[in-house]
Scaffold this motif. Structure first.
Motif, PDB file in Angstrom:
ATOM      1  N   MET A 131       0.828  -1.204   0.000  1.00  0.00           N
ATOM      2  CA  MET A 131       0.000   0.000   0.000  1.00  0.00           C
ATOM      3  C   MET A 131       0.863   1.255   0.000  1.00  0.00           C
ATOM      4  O   MET A 131       1.883   1.316   0.698  1.00  0.00           O
ATOM      5  CB  MET A 131      -0.923  -0.001   1.216  1.00  0.00           C
ATOM      6  CG  MET A 131      -1.971  -1.098   1.176  1.00  0.00           C
ATOM      7  SD  MET A 131      -3.173  -0.926   2.530  1.00  0.00           S
ATOM      8  CE  MET A 131      -4.410  -2.130   2.029  1.00  0.00           C
ATOM      9  N   GLU A 185      -7.819   8.730   6.387  1.00  0.00           N
ATOM     10  CA  GLU A 185      -7.842   8.698   4.915  1.00  0.00           C
ATOM     11  C   GLU A 185      -9.287   8.558   4.476  1.00  0.00           C
ATOM     12  O   GLU A 185      -9.975   7.620   4.864  1.00  0.00           O
ATOM     13  CB  GLU A 185      -6.997   7.536   4.403  1.00  0.00           C
ATOM     14  CG  GLU A 185      -7.091   7.337   2.900  1.00  0.00           C
ATOM     15  CD  GLU A 185      -7.786   6.043   2.528  1.00  0.00           C
ATOM     16  OE1 GLU A 185      -8.704   6.101   1.674  1.00  0.00           O
ATOM     17  OE2 GLU A 185      -7.438   4.985   3.090  1.00  0.00           O
ATOM     18  N   ALA A 238      -1.301   7.653   0.245  1.00  0.00           N
ATOM     19  CA  ALA A 238      -2.717   7.552  -0.099  1.00  0.00           C
ATOM     20  C   ALA A 238      -3.510   6.646   0.829  1.00  0.00           C
ATOM     21  O   ALA A 238      -4.713   6.452   0.614  1.00  0.00           O
ATOM     22  CB  ALA A 238      -2.870   7.055  -1.542  1.00  0.00           C
ATOM     23  N   THR A 239      -2.885   6.102   1.860  1.00  0.00           N
ATOM     24  CA  THR A 239      -3.580   5.203   2.782  1.00  0.00           C
ATOM     25  C   THR A 239      -3.386   5.678   4.214  1.00  0.00           C
ATOM     26  O   THR A 239      -2.394   6.336   4.534  1.00  0.00           O
ATOM     27  CB  THR A 239      -3.039   3.758   2.660  1.00  0.00           C
ATOM     28  OG1 THR A 239      -1.648   3.751   3.013  1.00  0.00           O
ATOM     29  CG2 THR A 239      -3.226   3.218   1.256  1.00  0.00           C
ATOM     30  N   TYR A 252      -7.674   6.193  -1.396  1.00  0.00           N
ATOM     31  CA  TYR A 252      -7.105   4.989  -2.005  1.00  0.00           C
ATOM     32  C   TYR A 252      -8.166   4.165  -2.727  1.00  0.00           C
ATOM     33  O   TYR A 252      -7.929   3.645  -3.812  1.00  0.00           O
ATOM     34  CB  TYR A 252      -6.426   4.149  -0.922  1.00  0.00           C
ATOM     35  CG  TYR A 252      -5.676   2.942  -1.437  1.00  0.00           C
ATOM     36  CD1 TYR A 252      -4.668   3.082  -2.394  1.00  0.00           C
ATOM     37  CD2 TYR A 252      -5.956   1.667  -0.954  1.00  0.00           C
ATOM     38  CE1 TYR A 252      -3.971   1.979  -2.863  1.00  0.00           C
ATOM     39  CE2 TYR A 252      -5.262   0.561  -1.419  1.00  0.00           C
ATOM     40  CZ  TYR A 252      -4.267   0.725  -2.375  1.00  0.00           C
ATOM     41  OH  TYR A 252      -3.581  -0.376  -2.827  1.00  0.00           O
ATOM     42  N   TYR A 265      -4.855   7.641  -7.092  1.00  0.00           N
ATOM     43  CA  TYR A 265      -5.702   6.449  -6.982  1.00  0.00           C
ATOM     44  C   TYR A 265      -7.184   6.788  -7.081  1.00  0.00           C
ATOM     45  O   TYR A 265      -7.976   5.996  -7.578  1.00  0.00           O
ATOM     46  CB  TYR A 265      -5.412   5.719  -5.664  1.00  0.00           C
ATOM     47  CG  TYR A 265      -4.001   5.193  -5.598  1.00  0.00           C
ATOM     48  CD1 TYR A 265      -3.682   3.934  -6.095  1.00  0.00           C
ATOM     49  CD2 TYR A 265      -2.978   5.970  -5.058  1.00  0.00           C
ATOM     50  CE1 TYR A 265      -2.381   3.459  -6.056  1.00  0.00           C
ATOM     51  CE2 TYR A 265      -1.678   5.502  -5.011  1.00  0.00           C
ATOM     52  CZ  TYR A 265      -1.381   4.246  -5.513  1.00  0.00           C
ATOM     53  OH  TYR A 265      -0.088   3.785  -5.480  1.00  0.00           O
ATOM     54  N   THR A 287      -7.046  11.620  -3.803  1.00  0.00           N
ATOM     55  CA  THR A 287      -5.675  11.334  -3.412  1.00  0.00           C
ATOM     56  C   THR A 287      -4.875  12.620  -3.268  1.00  0.00           C
ATOM     57  O   THR A 287      -4.921  13.495  -4.143  1.00  0.00           O
ATOM     58  CB  THR A 287      -4.978  10.435  -4.457  1.00  0.00           C
ATOM     59  OG1 THR A 287      -5.732   9.234  -4.630  1.00  0.00           O
ATOM     60  CG2 THR A 287      -3.581  10.072  -4.002  1.00  0.00           C
TER      61      THR A 287
END
Length: 251
Positions: free
Chosen positions: A132, A190, A136-137, A194, A164, A168
């Protein structure tokens, strides 16, 4: 037997004292432990022979010995992180009906090493070994909050940042601000950055020279629900760190 246990407790108290106060003279150790110097000296000599305490003859002070570092590293190496976390990750998954991931920082990404699904799991985008992105996570941003975005190039985070979803974060200044807020809050958030439809929270910690992250992933909900999941995740990690105090440190 009672005397042996008392001697062991005194030795443990002495090591704890040196850990918290640093190098001390014999008289100071005796005063702190409420024991006479002859008794304390016998304990110190046993610990010194075994490398658990060292004496500086120049100032006649005692400090922790290097063998403790060896024992500590051996203990940390023997910790199975996913298995040790399982009571907390399982409880979080059941409480919120969400998926909980455990990941490890590897080559600029977080590799998933454990996953606990809810009975009716809606998270289909991950499995063991999934890698990952950091930016973005939630699990990745928690790792960045721990290691620092300014040091991110050293761990493999380099522009341009991958896109993503429309949400993002690809601007480094915006990412720094988001990660800074995560560090202050104690967990990252987040929101559909993602995968569309999902909101996640993340925390991170160090153990044995490695960086790990834990995230809780569920469908997007109201801000109160997201905050509740984040607070519960942070509380769980705080308990884990206390359980393994000295071995684990978190944001």
């Amino acid at each position: 037997m009672a005397y042996e246990l008392q001697s062991l407790e005194r030795a443990l108290d002495l090591l704890g004292l040196l850990a918290s106060r640093g190098p001390l003279r014999l008289s100071a150790i005796g005063d702190e432990l409420g024991a006479n110097q002859t008794t304390v000296l016998r304990t110190l000599r046993v610990l010194e022979r075994n490398g658990l305490v060292r004496r500086d003859p120049r100032v006649n002070e005692y400090a922790l010995g290097t063998r403790l570092a060896e024992l500590g590293q051996a203990a940390i190496a023997g910790i199975d992180v996913p298995r040790s976390l399982r009571p907390w990750t399982t409880a979080l998954s059941r409480r919120f009906g969400c998926t909980v991931h455990v990941g490890m920082l590897r080559a600029g990404m977080v590799t998933i090493i454990d996953k606990v699904d809810a009975i009716d799991s809606v998270v289909r985008y991950s499995s063991l070994g999934t890698r990952m992105p950091l930016h973005a996570t939630s699990i990745g941003k928690a790792v960045l909050a721990l290691v620092g975005v300014d040091d991110a190039r050293e761990i493999g985070l380099t522009p341009p940042l991958g896109v993503y979803t429309p949400h993002t974060i690809t601007d480094l200044d915006a990412l720094r601000a988001d990660v800074r807020t995560a560090a202050e809050r104690g967990y990252s958030i987040e929101r559909e950055e993602y995968q569309m439809g999902f909101a996640c929270n993340g925390v991170a910690f160090r153990m044995g020279g490695e960086v790990f992250g834990v995230s809780i992933s569920g469908q997007t909900g109201d801000e109160g629900l997201i905050a509740d999941r984040g607070d519960a995740l942070k509380a769980a990690l705080d308990e884990f760190v206390r359980e393994f105090r000295g071995a684990a440190t978190s944001i």
